[in-house]
Design a protein around this motif. Structure first.
Motif, PDB file in Angstrom:
ATOM      1  N   TYR A   1       0.831  -1.199   0.000  1.00 45.89           N
ATOM      2  CA  TYR A   1       0.000   0.000   0.000  1.00 45.89           C
ATOM      3  C   TYR A   1       0.870   1.256   0.000  1.00 45.89           C
ATOM      4  O   TYR A   1       0.600   2.208  -0.736  1.00 45.89           O
ATOM      5  CB  TYR A   1      -0.921  -0.029   1.221  1.00 45.89           C
ATOM      6  N   LEU A   2       1.927   1.257   0.809  1.00 43.28           N
ATOM      7  CA  LEU A   2       2.840   2.401   0.839  1.00 43.28           C
ATOM      8  C   LEU A   2       3.547   2.584  -0.500  1.00 43.28           C
ATOM      9  O   LEU A   2       3.686   3.707  -0.990  1.00 43.28           O
ATOM     10  CB  LEU A   2       3.862   2.228   1.957  1.00 43.28           C
ATOM     11  N   VAL A   3       3.986   1.496  -1.109  1.00 45.41           N
ATOM     12  CA  VAL A   3       4.647   1.577  -2.419  1.00 45.41           C
ATOM     13  C   VAL A   3       3.669   2.095  -3.472  1.00 45.41           C
ATOM     14  O   VAL A   3       4.025   2.922  -4.316  1.00 45.41           O
ATOM     15  CB  VAL A   3       5.224   0.204  -2.817  1.00 45.41           C
ATOM     16  N   ARG A   4       2.429   1.636  -3.402  1.00 49.34           N
ATOM     17  CA  ARG A   4       1.408   2.086  -4.360  1.00 49.34           C
ATOM     18  C   ARG A   4       1.139   3.587  -4.201  1.00 49.34           C
ATOM     19  O   ARG A   4       1.029   4.312  -5.188  1.00 49.34           O
ATOM     20  CB  ARG A   4       0.133   1.279  -4.146  1.00 49.34           C
ATOM     21  N   ILE A   5       1.025   4.048  -2.968  1.00 44.71           N
ATOM     22  CA  ILE A   5       0.812   5.480  -2.732  1.00 44.71           C
ATOM     23  C   ILE A   5       2.001   6.274  -3.264  1.00 44.71           C
ATOM     24  O   ILE A   5       1.831   7.303  -3.924  1.00 44.71           O
ATOM     25  CB  ILE A   5       0.583   5.764  -1.234  1.00 44.71           C
ATOM     26  N   HIS A   6       3.209   5.787  -2.985  1.00 48.28           N
ATOM     27  CA  HIS A   6       4.407   6.488  -3.455  1.00 48.28           C
ATOM     28  C   HIS A   6       4.443   6.558  -4.977  1.00 48.28           C
ATOM     29  O   HIS A   6       4.804   7.581  -5.555  1.00 48.28           O
ATOM     30  CB  HIS A   6       5.664   5.801  -2.928  1.00 48.28           C
ATOM     31  N   LYS A   7       4.033   5.485  -5.618  1.00 46.87           N
ATOM     32  CA  LYS A   7       4.078   5.423  -7.078  1.00 46.87           C
ATOM     33  C   LYS A   7       3.051   6.350  -7.721  1.00 46.87           C
ATOM     34  O   LYS A   7       3.371   7.088  -8.658  1.00 46.87           O
ATOM     35  CB  LYS A   7       3.825   3.985  -7.532  1.00 46.87           C
ATOM     36  N   TYR A   8       1.818   6.346  -7.236  1.00 50.45           N
ATOM     37  CA  TYR A   8       0.748   7.073  -7.906  1.00 50.45           C
ATOM     38  C   TYR A   8       0.515   8.481  -7.358  1.00 50.45           C
ATOM     39  O   TYR A   8       0.033   9.346  -8.085  1.00 50.45           O
ATOM     40  CB  TYR A   8      -0.554   6.270  -7.861  1.00 50.45           C
ATOM     41  N   ALA A   9       0.835   8.737  -6.110  1.00 52.09           N
ATOM     42  CA  ALA A   9       0.618  10.071  -5.539  1.00 52.09           C
ATOM     43  C   ALA A   9       1.787  11.000  -5.842  1.00 52.09           C
ATOM     44  O   ALA A   9       1.648  12.212  -5.761  1.00 52.09           O
ATOM     45  CB  ALA A   9       0.390   9.986  -4.040  1.00 52.09           C
ATOM     46  N   ARG A  10       2.920  10.424  -6.136  1.00 48.28           N
ATOM     47  CA  ARG A  10       4.125  11.176  -6.483  1.00 48.28           C
ATOM     48  C   ARG A  10       4.516  12.196  -5.412  1.00 48.28           C
ATOM     49  O   ARG A  10       4.975  13.280  -5.722  1.00 48.28           O
ATOM     50  CB  ARG A  10       3.958  11.868  -7.826  1.00 48.28           C
ATOM     51  N   CYS A  11       4.289  11.837  -4.160  1.00 50.28           N
ATOM     52  CA  CYS A  11       4.742  12.724  -3.095  1.00 50.28           C
ATOM     53  C   CYS A  11       6.146  12.291  -2.669  1.00 50.28           C
ATOM     54  O   CYS A  11       6.579  11.174  -2.947  1.00 50.28           O
ATOM     55  CB  CYS A  11       3.778  12.731  -1.922  1.00 50.28           C
ATOM     56  N   SER A  12       6.841  13.179  -2.027  1.00 46.65           N
ATOM     57  CA  SER A  12       8.226  12.916  -1.655  1.00 46.65           C
ATOM     58  C   SER A  12       8.314  11.865  -0.556  1.00 46.65           C
ATOM     59  O   SER A  12       7.345  11.615   0.169  1.00 46.65           O
ATOM     60  CB  SER A  12       8.893  14.211  -1.196  1.00 46.65           C
ATOM     61  N   THR A  13       9.474  11.272  -0.441  1.00 48.56           N
ATOM     62  CA  THR A  13       9.702  10.275   0.601  1.00 48.56           C
ATOM     63  C   THR A  13       9.601  10.904   1.986  1.00 48.56           C
ATOM     64  O   THR A  13       9.180  10.249   2.935  1.00 48.56           O
ATOM     65  CB  THR A  13      11.083   9.625   0.412  1.00 48.56           C
ATOM     66  N   GLU A  14       9.951  12.177   2.084  1.00 54.79           N
ATOM     67  CA  GLU A  14       9.851  12.875   3.363  1.00 54.79           C
ATOM     68  C   GLU A  14       8.420  12.917   3.866  1.00 54.79           C
ATOM     69  O   GLU A  14       8.175  12.926   5.074  1.00 54.79           O
ATOM     70  CB  GLU A  14      10.404  14.301   3.234  1.00 54.79           C
ATOM     71  N   CYS A  15       7.461  12.920   2.957  1.00 56.64           N
ATOM     72  CA  CYS A  15       6.051  12.921   3.360  1.00 56.64           C
ATOM     73  C   CYS A  15       5.700  11.657   4.146  1.00 56.64           C
ATOM     74  O   CYS A  15       4.886  11.704   5.062  1.00 56.64           O
ATOM     75  CB  CYS A  15       5.149  13.026   2.137  1.00 56.64           C
ATOM     76  N   PHE A  16       6.320  10.554   3.794  1.00 60.13           N
ATOM     77  CA  PHE A  16       6.027   9.311   4.494  1.00 60.13           C
ATOM     78  C   PHE A  16       6.585   9.326   5.916  1.00 60.13           C
ATOM     79  O   PHE A  16       5.974   8.792   6.828  1.00 60.13           O
ATOM     80  CB  PHE A  16       6.561   8.124   3.695  1.00 60.13           C
ATOM     81  N   VAL A  17       7.722   9.962   6.087  1.00 58.73           N
ATOM     82  CA  VAL A  17       8.277  10.112   7.437  1.00 58.73           C
ATOM     83  C   VAL A  17       7.384  11.034   8.255  1.00 58.73           C
ATOM     84  O   VAL A  17       7.068  10.756   9.416  1.00 58.73           O
ATOM     85  CB  VAL A  17       9.727  10.635   7.383  1.00 58.73           C
ATOM     86  N   LEU A  18       6.951  12.124   7.658  1.00 59.96           N
ATOM     87  CA  LEU A  18       6.054  13.050   8.332  1.00 59.96           C
ATOM     88  C   LEU A  18       4.720  12.370   8.644  1.00 59.96           C
ATOM     89  O   LEU A  18       4.146  12.581   9.714  1.00 59.96           O
ATOM     90  CB  LEU A  18       5.846  14.292   7.470  1.00 59.96           C
ATOM     91  N   ALA A  19       4.239  11.536   7.739  1.00 55.75           N
ATOM     92  CA  ALA A  19       3.004  10.793   7.975  1.00 55.75           C
ATOM     93  C   ALA A  19       3.150   9.859   9.175  1.00 55.75           C
ATOM     94  O   ALA A  19       2.220   9.722   9.980  1.00 55.75           O
ATOM     95  CB  ALA A  19       2.613   9.998   6.732  1.00 55.75           C
TER      96      ALA A  19
END
Length: 111
Positions: free
Chosen positions: A50-68
């Protein structure tokens, strides 16, 4: 960042979230409240996929996942929110969206 570069980071984040779910399931709570984040049944997609899919299609930065992850940790710590397999996917997408709005959004001043 390509999907191959992001995969190790997503795996680490998924591992942390899985540990948070396990820790929450080990705590003794008399009645676990049902929230608007709860699904009727656990989604078939794993947290890391799910995280990989969000990263692929949402095109948000990796830093967003740390902040999330920080947002999720604060939700659990300050609101006595209990993570489970029924609500983790909705919590992830909401926290990533908020993180992207805060960290990645570009806005223009109309003045």
């Amino acid at each position: 960042m390509s999907d191959a570069d992001a995969l190790p980071r997503m795996m680490v984040l998924a591992n942390v979230l899985d540990r948070m779910i396990i820790q929450a399931s080990n705590t003794m709570v008399a009645a676990r409240p049902i929230t608007k984040f709860h699904a009727l049944k656990p989604p078939s997609i794993s947290v890391v996929d799910y995280l990989v899919r969000i990263h692929k299609y949402a095109r948000c930065s990796t830093e967003c996942f740390v902040l999330a992850l920080i947002y999720i940790d604060r939700l659990v710590a300050h609101n006595n929110f209990i993570l489970s397999g029924l609500n983790i996917h909705r919590v992830i997408i909401t926290s990533v969206m908020l993180a992207a709005k805060f960290f990645d959004d570009q806005y223009f001043n109309n003045a």
